[in-house]
Scaffold this motif. Structure first.
Motif, PDB file in Angstrom:
ATOM      1  N   GLU A 122       0.517  -0.975   0.529  1.00 37.77           N
ATOM      2  CA  GLU A 122      -0.477  -0.029  -0.317  1.00 37.77           C
ATOM      3  C   GLU A 122       0.774   1.468   0.073  1.00 37.77           C
ATOM      4  N   THR A 123       0.583   2.383  -0.346  1.00 32.76           N
ATOM      5  CA  THR A 123       0.732   3.484  -1.013  1.00 32.76           C
ATOM      6  C   THR A 123       2.038   4.268   0.382  1.00 32.76           C
ATOM      7  N   GLY A 124       1.136   4.350   1.573  1.00 26.59           N
ATOM      8  CA  GLY A 124       2.078   4.472   2.867  1.00 26.59           C
ATOM      9  C   GLY A 124       2.952   3.392   3.201  1.00 26.59           C
ATOM     10  N   TYR A 125       2.926   1.971   3.003  1.00 26.05           N
ATOM     11  CA  TYR A 125       4.064   1.648   3.859  1.00 26.05           C
ATOM     12  C   TYR A 125       4.778   1.103   2.145  1.00 26.05           C
ATOM     13  N   ARG A 143       9.419   6.056  -7.672  1.00 26.43           N
ATOM     14  CA  ARG A 143       9.395   4.887  -6.832  1.00 26.43           C
ATOM     15  C   ARG A 143       8.207   4.494  -7.264  1.00 26.43           C
ATOM     16  N   VAL A 144       7.656   5.023  -6.231  1.00 26.07           N
ATOM     17  CA  VAL A 144       6.547   4.395  -5.290  1.00 26.07           C
ATOM     18  C   VAL A 144       5.417   4.334  -6.412  1.00 26.07           C
ATOM     19  N   ALA A 145       5.029   5.431  -7.725  1.00 25.81           N
ATOM     20  CA  ALA A 145       4.080   4.971  -8.736  1.00 25.81           C
ATOM     21  C   ALA A 145       4.508   4.471  -9.553  1.00 25.81           C
ATOM     22  N   LEU A 146       6.044   3.625  -9.931  1.00 28.27           N
ATOM     23  CA  LEU A 146       6.296   2.654 -10.262  1.00 28.27           C
ATOM     24  C   LEU A 146       6.040   1.836  -9.899  1.00 28.27           C
ATOM     25  N   LEU A 148       3.516   0.759  -7.530  1.00 26.69           N
ATOM     26  CA  LEU A 148       2.388   0.839  -7.685  1.00 26.69           C
ATOM     27  C   LEU A 148       1.224   0.424  -8.240  1.00 26.69           C
ATOM     28  N   GLY A 149       1.986   0.464  -9.603  1.00 24.97           N
ATOM     29  CA  GLY A 149       1.581   0.531 -11.264  1.00 24.97           C
ATOM     30  C   GLY A 149       1.713  -1.044 -11.494  1.00 24.97           C
ATOM     31  N   ARG A 150       2.716  -1.485 -10.686  1.00 22.68           N
ATOM     32  CA  ARG A 150       2.862  -3.116 -11.340  1.00 22.68           C
ATOM     33  C   ARG A 150       1.079  -4.088 -10.401  1.00 22.68           C
ATOM     34  N   ARG A 151       0.667  -2.576  -9.558  1.00 26.70           N
ATOM     35  CA  ARG A 151      -0.622  -3.486  -9.261  1.00 26.70           C
ATOM     36  C   ARG A 151      -1.555  -4.157 -10.101  1.00 26.70           C
TER      37      ARG A 151
END
Length: 279
Positions: A122-125, A143-146, A148-151
């Motif tokens: 999850e984003t915060g994690y 890096r977060v966007a990358l 999360l995008g994998r999900r």
């Protein structure tokens, strides 16, 4: 002969540049004097590139400088498993390959004794891990966007089937703070309601089981050979040979026996969420 992970990654890199240039397989073939079908087999990793052929194609695509050198370097030893990456450029190439492998997989098995695996984060994690791990602030958002995008492979119209075996320690390791960890565990419960996702906890009382040897990801597909990914702080490793894959498939079989059922796992995660909320 089955395509090795490195050969598939090389083909992916070439295909990405060809598409960036807006060229079809046939148009590239006309530039280098080769048949479109042959280029397609190269790009799929089914037929190995030689360094000379890669250089020719990159030249036809007007690639030069650092990008040229990094891609040509991938063309060496594409037949030799396993693929170990320690330098940053090659680790980035492996990440690009992993995303492609996830997208084309039929089933992914995540074994994670200590941390929630990337596809379930999850984003915060994610932000808490990257902040504590020393990722430069200027790179965190991308890096977060990358990650999360994998999900999206779990929520697309034809989603991949995901099985995750989480060590009970994952539930107790506080990442960021209690609210962030609770939000992550709630996310696990939400994702587990999807018919293509199964999350099972391996309890402390299970004794020795293969997850104690470390995390791994098993990617299986109907159109290519299975792949196992292993990762540590400074390197990543892809395995694809039959004996290696069977060893990890047997490990998954053992974990299926050691783990709690999906419903019991959800109950355990929910109890941990309540405990964190009280904290």
């Amino acid at each position: 002969m089955a395509a090795t992970p490195k050969a598939r990654a090389l083909g992916l890199a070439v295909r990405k540049i060809r598409q960036e240039r807006g060229l079809t397989l046939r148009e590239l073939g006309e530039r280098i004097g080769r048949h479109a079908g042959e280029i397609s087999r190269w790009e799929n990793g089914e037929r190995p590139f030689t360094p000379e052929r890669v250089a020719q194609i990159l030249g036809a695509l007007d690639v030069n400088g650092t990008r040229f050198q990094e891609i040509v370097s991938l063309s060496y030893e594409t037949k030799n498993p396993p693929w170990v990456a320690t330098a940053l450029p090659e680790r980035d190439q492996q990440l690009a390959a992993l995303i492609d492998f996830e997208a084309s997989a039929t089933r992914i098995t995540e074994v994670a004794p200590l941390l929630v695996p990337g596809l379930l984060q999850e984003t915060g994690y994610v932000r808490a891990i990257m902040g504590a791990g020393g990722v430069p602030a200027s790179e965190v958002a991308a890096r977060v966007a990358l990650r999360l995008g994998r999900r999206e492979v779990l929520t697309r119209p034809d989603p991949v089937s995901l099985r995750a075996y989480l060590g009970e320690a994952v539930l107790h390791q506080v990442i960021g703070d209690a609210p962030i960890t609770a939000a992550q565990l709630r996310h696990l419960c939400d994702v587990a309601t999807r018919p293509n996702v199964e999350i099972r906890v391996v309890p402390f009382r299970s004794g020795w089981q293969p997850a104690l040897e470390g995390a791994f990801t098993l990617l299986e597909s109907e159109v290519s050979t299975p792949i196992v990914q292993l990762e540590n702080r400074r390197s990543t490793l892809f395995l694809h040979e039959h004996d290696d894959i069977r060893a990890y498939q047997r490990a998954v079989d053992d974990l299926r026996t050691a783990a709690l059922g999906a419903a019991e796992s959800r109950e355990l995660i929910t109890r941990r969420i309540r405990s964190l909320e009280r904290t």
